[in-house]
Design a protein around this motif. Structure first.
Motif, mmCIF file in Angstrom:
data_model
loop_
_atom_site.group_PDB
_atom_site.id
_atom_site.type_symbol
_atom_site.label_atom_id
_atom_site.label_comp_id
_atom_site.label_asym_id
_atom_site.label_seq_id
_atom_site.Cartn_x
_atom_site.Cartn_y
_atom_site.Cartn_z
ATOM 1 N N UNK A 209 0.815 -1.223 0.000
ATOM 2 C CA UNK A 209 0.000 0.000 0.000
ATOM 3 C C UNK A 209 0.846 1.270 0.000
ATOM 4 N N UNK A 210 2.150 1.137 0.312
ATOM 5 C CA UNK A 210 3.027 2.316 0.319
ATOM 6 C C UNK A 210 3.406 2.770 -1.098
ATOM 7 N N UNK A 211 3.170 1.907 -2.069
ATOM 8 C CA UNK A 211 3.533 2.236 -3.459
ATOM 9 C C UNK A 211 2.296 2.797 -4.150
ATOM 10 N N UNK A 212 2.317 4.035 -4.598
ATOM 11 C CA UNK A 212 1.132 4.627 -5.251
ATOM 12 C C UNK A 212 0.819 3.919 -6.576
ATOM 13 N N UNK A 213 -0.457 3.693 -6.811
ATOM 14 C CA UNK A 213 -0.874 3.062 -8.063
ATOM 15 C C UNK A 213 -0.449 3.926 -9.248
ATOM 16 N N UNK A 217 7.841 4.925 -5.643
ATOM 17 C CA UNK A 217 8.307 5.333 -4.322
ATOM 18 C C UNK A 217 9.758 4.912 -4.183
ATOM 19 N N UNK A 218 10.546 5.748 -3.527
ATOM 20 C CA UNK A 218 11.980 5.475 -3.362
ATOM 21 C C UNK A 218 12.215 4.850 -1.994
ATOM 22 N N UNK A 219 13.096 3.857 -1.944
ATOM 23 C CA UNK A 219 13.458 3.264 -0.655
ATOM 24 C C UNK A 219 14.922 2.839 -0.696
ATOM 25 N N UNK A 220 15.465 2.605 0.489
ATOM 26 C CA UNK A 220 16.863 2.190 0.610
ATOM 27 C C UNK A 220 16.915 0.712 0.985
ATOM 28 N N UNK A 230 4.227 0.403 -9.031
ATOM 29 C CA UNK A 230 3.093 -0.524 -9.028
ATOM 30 C C UNK A 230 2.082 -0.088 -10.083
ATOM 31 N N UNK A 231 1.639 -1.082 -10.862
ATOM 32 C CA UNK A 231 0.591 -0.823 -11.843
ATOM 33 C C UNK A 231 -0.280 -2.068 -11.916
ATOM 34 N N UNK A 232 -1.467 -2.009 -11.295
ATOM 35 C CA UNK A 232 -2.301 -3.198 -11.201
ATOM 36 C C UNK A 232 -1.625 -4.224 -10.304
ATOM 37 N N UNK A 233 -1.477 -5.465 -10.790
ATOM 38 C CA UNK A 233 -0.833 -6.500 -9.997
ATOM 39 C C UNK A 233 0.641 -6.649 -10.355
ATOM 40 N N UNK A 234 1.170 -5.644 -11.029
ATOM 41 C CA UNK A 234 2.573 -5.693 -11.452
ATOM 42 C C UNK A 234 3.392 -4.721 -10.609
ATOM 43 N N UNK A 235 4.419 -5.245 -9.942
ATOM 44 C CA UNK A 235 5.339 -4.411 -9.171
ATOM 45 C C UNK A 235 6.730 -4.577 -9.752
ATOM 46 N N UNK A 236 7.425 -3.481 -9.927
ATOM 47 C CA UNK A 236 8.770 -3.532 -10.501
ATOM 48 C C UNK A 236 9.728 -2.741 -9.632
ATOM 49 N N UNK A 237 11.021 -3.042 -9.765
ATOM 50 C CA UNK A 237 12.037 -2.385 -8.954
ATOM 51 C C UNK A 237 13.255 -2.086 -9.806
ATOM 52 N N UNK A 238 13.781 -0.862 -9.685
ATOM 53 C CA UNK A 238 14.942 -0.437 -10.460
ATOM 54 C C UNK A 238 15.888 0.353 -9.568
ATOM 55 N N UNK A 239 17.148 0.380 -9.957
ATOM 56 C CA UNK A 239 18.059 1.322 -9.314
ATOM 57 C C UNK A 239 17.540 2.736 -9.551
ATOM 58 N N UNK A 240 17.614 3.556 -8.537
ATOM 59 C CA UNK A 240 17.184 4.952 -8.666
ATOM 60 C C UNK A 240 18.303 5.753 -9.323
ATOM 61 N N UNK A 241 18.562 5.416 -10.575
ATOM 62 C CA UNK A 241 19.703 6.002 -11.280
ATOM 63 C C UNK A 241 19.438 5.987 -12.776
ATOM 64 N N UNK A 242 19.307 7.169 -13.376
ATOM 65 C CA UNK A 242 19.089 7.275 -14.819
ATOM 66 C C UNK A 242 20.266 6.647 -15.560
ATOM 67 N N UNK A 294 3.486 -7.465 1.832
ATOM 68 C CA UNK A 294 4.888 -7.079 1.834
ATOM 69 C C UNK A 294 5.509 -7.250 0.454
ATOM 70 N N UNK A 295 6.261 -6.239 0.048
ATOM 71 C CA UNK A 295 7.011 -6.293 -1.211
ATOM 72 C C UNK A 295 8.463 -6.610 -0.861
ATOM 73 N N UNK A 296 8.967 -7.683 -1.436
ATOM 74 C CA UNK A 296 10.355 -8.066 -1.197
ATOM 75 C C UNK A 296 11.138 -7.946 -2.493
ATOM 76 N N UNK A 297 12.418 -7.591 -2.337
ATOM 77 C CA UNK A 297 13.299 -7.365 -3.484
ATOM 78 C C UNK A 297 14.553 -8.191 -3.300
#
Length: 301
Positions: A209-213, A217-220, A230-242, A294-297
């Motif tokens: 719920x912490x990730x806006x639809x 959201x940035x985390x460490x 988050x988009x629907x039931x899809x959650x993705x994770x990337x380095x916060x780096x262009x 819970x979202x785990x990475x």
């Protein structure tokens, strides 16, 4: 001098183009079969005569085309005439017209396709943009692969330039998220049922719920700044780096599944990390799974 025969008159006045061509080809084939049984000296003589006649016809056609090109109206009619199967076939035989650009590009792609498919990838033609540009798309395992730029340059581009030397620009099209799902191509990164039971290395990153639809959201995680989307039931994770100059992305505008770097405007698909601005690069992605809320990475090194 006697007038043309009925068959000749039919050819001169048009007639059925496909039937005419078939009849003429069959006549040539029958004569070639007869000549095949002659001795070598006779065959060489006939071949020399054939070549001389072909050279004469080619020179006449070249002069005719050269003369017609100078008159816009005549040039337009000449282009119409080339659509006739017989006219096109003869001009192709003499090397005075090329196969359509799209046909030659497809032949080039067919040449490299078996190699790409052997690695789970493929390539498709998106658009031909005369006079000197084509747009292609790498799909399957090739799309988003770190080696995609090498695949494009050393494989696909080289084949296209061999078959189509007039092509100066080969553009790589991006694949949108909807396209990827509809075509059944695996994305770079998704909530996989296999990930639910994968081994070690998973770290709690955030509550779902912490990730806006539709947002980020940035985390460490272990001192590393990452973005969760988050988009629907899809959650993705990337380095916060262009991927351009390594600038942080969390303040970038997000719209329609695309995040724009606030510094230099590079755009990325949030679902896959694919860069829309420079298709040869992408965001560094990390595996994600969702257990309950819970979202785990699992960070990729």
């Amino acid at each position: 001098m006697n007038g043309p025969s009925t068959d000749q008159a039919g050819l001169q006045s048009g007639g059925d183009s496909a039937a005419d061509l078939e009849r003429l080809v069959q006549a040539i084939t029958r004569l070639e079969a007869i000549i095949a049984d002659w001795d070598e000296g006779q065959r060489l003589t006939v071949q020399a005569l054939k070549s001389a006649i072909e050279d004469l016809h080619k020179e006449a056609l070249k002069r005719l085309i050269r003369a017609l090109k100078g008159e816009p109206a005549a040039l337009a009619r000449m282009r119409e005439a080339v659509s006739d199967q017989v006219v096109y076939g003869v001009l192709r035989f003499h090397g005075l017209v090329k196969e359509p650009l799209e046909t030659r590009v497809q032949r080039a792609l067919d040449e490299v396709r078996p190699f790409l498919q052997s690695h789970g990838g493929d390539v498709e033609l998106v658009a031909v943009k005369p006079p000197d540009t084509v747009e292609i798309r790498l799909i399957g395992s090739c799309q988003g692969c770190p080696a995609s730029s090498q695949t494009l340059t050393e494989g696909v581009e080289r084949a296209i330039r061999v078959h189509c030397p007039e092509i100066l620009h080969i553009q790589q099209a991006s694949k949108g998220a909807a396209d990827t799902q509809n075509k059944g191509v695996a994305t770079v990164h998704f909530i996989s049922p296999f990930a639910l039971h994968a081994g070690s290395g998973w770290v709690d990153a955030a509550r779902l719920d912490d990730i806006p639809e539709g947002g980020v959201t940035e985390c460490k995680i272990k001192g590393r700044s990452v973005l969760l989307s988050k988009r629907g039931d899809h959650v993705s994770c990337f380095d916060n780096s262009c991927a351009h100059l390594g600038m942080p992305l969390e303040m970038g505008e997000v719209r329609d599944g695309i995040i724009t770097c606030p510094y230099h405007g590079f755009q990325y698909l949030l679902e896959t990390g694919e860069c829309l601005t420079a298709p040869e690069v992408q965001l560094r992605v990390h595996a994600v799974r969702v257990l309950g809320d819970r979202v785990q990475v699992r960070l990729e090194e």
